[in-house]
Write a protein that holds these residues in place. Structure first.
Motif, PDB file in Angstrom:
ATOM      1  N   TYR A 146     -35.808  33.786  33.114  1.00  0.00           N
ATOM      2  CA  TYR A 146     -35.404  32.740  32.168  1.00  0.00           C
ATOM      3  C   TYR A 146     -36.649  32.254  31.459  1.00  0.00           C
ATOM      4  O   TYR A 146     -37.693  32.069  32.092  1.00  0.00           O
ATOM      5  CB  TYR A 146     -34.746  31.582  32.919  1.00  0.00           C
ATOM      6  N   ALA A 147     -36.548  32.043  30.149  1.00  0.00           N
ATOM      7  CA  ALA A 147     -37.727  31.644  29.374  1.00  0.00           C
ATOM      8  C   ALA A 147     -37.306  30.706  28.259  1.00  0.00           C
ATOM      9  O   ALA A 147     -36.337  30.975  27.549  1.00  0.00           O
ATOM     10  CB  ALA A 147     -38.429  32.870  28.806  1.00  0.00           C
ATOM     11  N   SER A 148     -38.034  29.599  28.097  1.00  0.00           N
ATOM     12  CA  SER A 148     -37.681  28.633  27.055  1.00  0.00           C
ATOM     13  C   SER A 148     -38.848  28.294  26.131  1.00  0.00           C
ATOM     14  O   SER A 148     -38.678  27.552  25.176  1.00  0.00           O
ATOM     15  CB  SER A 148     -37.167  27.337  27.691  1.00  0.00           C
ATOM     16  N   ASP A 149     -40.038  28.829  26.407  1.00  0.00           N
ATOM     17  CA  ASP A 149     -41.200  28.510  25.581  1.00  0.00           C
ATOM     18  C   ASP A 149     -41.018  29.089  24.175  1.00  0.00           C
ATOM     19  O   ASP A 149     -40.648  30.255  24.020  1.00  0.00           O
ATOM     20  CB  ASP A 149     -42.470  29.087  26.222  1.00  0.00           C
ATOM     21  N   PRO A 150     -41.286  28.302  23.123  1.00  0.00           N
ATOM     22  CA  PRO A 150     -41.046  28.800  21.753  1.00  0.00           C
ATOM     23  C   PRO A 150     -41.931  29.974  21.353  1.00  0.00           C
ATOM     24  O   PRO A 150     -41.477  30.866  20.622  1.00  0.00           O
ATOM     25  CB  PRO A 150     -41.329  27.566  20.878  1.00  0.00           C
ATOM     26  N   ILE A 151     -43.192  29.995  21.807  1.00  0.00           N
ATOM     27  CA  ILE A 151     -44.051  31.147  21.485  1.00  0.00           C
ATOM     28  C   ILE A 151     -43.507  32.397  22.158  1.00  0.00           C
ATOM     29  O   ILE A 151     -43.402  33.466  21.538  1.00  0.00           O
ATOM     30  CB  ILE A 151     -45.507  30.880  21.928  1.00  0.00           C
TER      31      ILE A 151
END
Length: 502
Positions: free
Chosen positions: A92-97
């Protein structure tokens, strides 16, 4: 920090983050602690990113495969993504970069149910895990580790990894010790039932045991978690919360729920916190949570005496509430339990305790299929996280959403979901600021009017027009009628004009 690192053996491994990063090589598979911005390593990610930048500037390859519990923070996922230090990522990933790298195709990403992720790594589905980088609150004399503000997949990473790097973070409250409940799922084929019957059951130890011979480095830090403030509750969130509480009241009236002992699971965000604010003024007492994360609203419910126990795998707190937790962890550990995510999200336990699951969505279609991950089918936002674990196995599954986004350019209710994470078979209730749609026991065509009623009034005529087209003309199949030629017109309009209205 001698009181935080009591093991003489592991104290001898203390070094800087830059020195520890030399144990992480190009091509390594690295498991890091961290879940929703809590308990992630604070120093190693930057040190690894610097290694990658140095290698790239010299014309050499350097990238790792990254495994975590869930999302981390800009100073973990963000710095690694910015340095092109990640080849592939899960679960799961939420970082914008990082999101931009994934959507551009320059980083691989596997979206995996959180309850599955630890087991799949331990079983070698992705190859050998080379390094585990785990943040801890304290190391005991015996070499046991006290987890910090999340547990996540730490147990599985420590078991599977060839090498271990520990970050001992003195920012984390020493009084977190005693809040954790560490119980491991036995390896196949020796599985047994997880002995949890109620959210408050403690079944394990307050520390993690592992092979300390694997430890190659110990790094000292004193850095706060990424604790993002929640936005003020707006009118739409209040209306959604009110409709959710109306649904709960309807369950009480039907004899399927009691005011005493409601068990909840909640996704993260402003609307879930608004729901919990509504529960403060409700008739519900002795509320329990069996969920993934502890949010501000749950802390408020505990303080008010409305919630008796909250079981999760991590915190997701605002800066104010994180400070409060650090100052009062000794008190809160009487009612908060942090478990490995393989236990917090375990389908068997979720089914047994009979919780009501509540999660967010990107879009739902008129038949009740839910997309919670991909805008217009192709652009990933975050990932499925644990919503599938709770939706499929909860006593009741519900989804909450504002009816529109981007100033009305996007409708949350569409003719046909452009990506489906939760099928109509698993979605029971959908709630917007316009009410709730109870889909249980309804044939697909019987759900349509209820789902359209949740849409913003500007979109209802367009949805009705689509359904009329799908049920007329040459379409002779009426179980789940679609007009395939125009099923994705909302999404096509958005791509062409910037609005689903066209």
């Amino acid at each position: 920090m001698s009181d935080r690192i009591a093991s003489e053996k592991l104290r001898s491994k203390i070094m800087s983050a830059d020195e520890a990063a030399q144990f992480v090589n190009h091509g390594d598979k690295v498991g890091m602690s961290g879940f929703t911005g809590a308990g992630y390593p604070k120093a190693l990610p930057t040190a690894i990113a610097n290694r990658a930048k140095e290698a790239h500037s010299a014309g050499n390859d350097y990238a790792i495969d990254l495994f975590t519990g869930a999302s981390t923070a800009p100073d973990c996922d963000g710095v690694l993504a910015e340095a092109d230090a990640i080849r592939w990522r899960m679960p799961y990933a939420s970082d914008p970069i990082m999101r931009n790298k994934i959507n551009s195709g320059s980083m691989g990403y596997s979206d995996i149910h959180l309850s599955h992720s630890g087991q799949q790594v331990e079983e070698g589905f992705f190859g050998q895990l080379n390094v585990a980088v785990i943040e801890v609150t304290r190391i005991t004399e015996e070499g046991y580790i006290i987890p910090s503000s999340s547990v996540g997949n730490n147990v599985e990473w420590l078991n599977a990894a060839e090498k271990v790097i520990l970050e001992v973070n003195s920012w984390q409250s020493a009084d977190l010790e005693g809040m954790h409940d560490i119980w491991s799922v036995p390896a196949l084929p020796n599985r047994i039932a997880v002995p949890i019957n109620k959210p408050g059951d403690r079944i394990g130890k307050t520390y993690i045991e592992f092979d300390t011979d694997k430890v190659v480095a110990v790094v000292e830090t004193n850095t706060a978690d990424r604790n993002a403030p929640f936005k003020p509750v707006d009118d739409i969130s209040k209306k959604i919360a009110g409709n959710f509480l109306d649904f709960l009241e309807s369950e009480v009236a039907a004899g399927r729920l009691s005011y005493d002992g409601y068990i909840m699971q909640s996704g993260v965000g402003n609307v879930p916190n608004a729901v919990m604010a509504g529960l403060l003024e409700s008739k519900f007492e002795n509320i329990q949570a069996y969920t993934e994360v502890i949010q501000d609203g749950m802390v408020d419910l505990i303080d008010a005496g409305k919630m008796t126990v909250a079981s999760a795998t991590s915190f997701s707190l605002s800066p104010e509430y994180a400070e409060k937790m650090n100052n009062e962890a000794k008190r809160y550990r009487e009612s908060i339990i942090l478990r490995p995510q393989q236990i917090s999200n375990h389908p068997e336990v979720i089914r047994r305790v009979g919780l009501i699951a509540t999660n967010g969505l990107i879009e739902a279609d008129i038949y009740g299929n839910v997309n919670s991950t991909n805008v217009s089918g192709s652009r990933v936002m975050n990932g499925i996280g644990g919503s599938g674990d709770f939706t499929r196995n909860g006593y009741i599954s519900s989804f909450i959403t504002p009816s529109e986004a981007k100033g009305g350019a996007i409708s949350a209710i569409v003719p046909f979901a452009s990506h489906i994470d939760h099928t109509e078979h698993d979605v029971m209730v959908v709630i917007s600021e316009y009410g709730y749609a109870d889909l249980r026991g309804l044939a697909p065509r019987e759900r349509v009017a209820k789902m359209i009623a949740l849409a913003h009034p500007d979109y209802r005529p367009l949805l009705e027009e689509y359904y009329e087209r799908a049920t007329s003309g040459d379409n002779k199949y009426m179980q789940t009628p679609h007009d395939l030629a125009t099923a994705f017109d909302f999404h096509i309009n958005l791509a062409k004009t910037g609005s689903m209205k066209g």
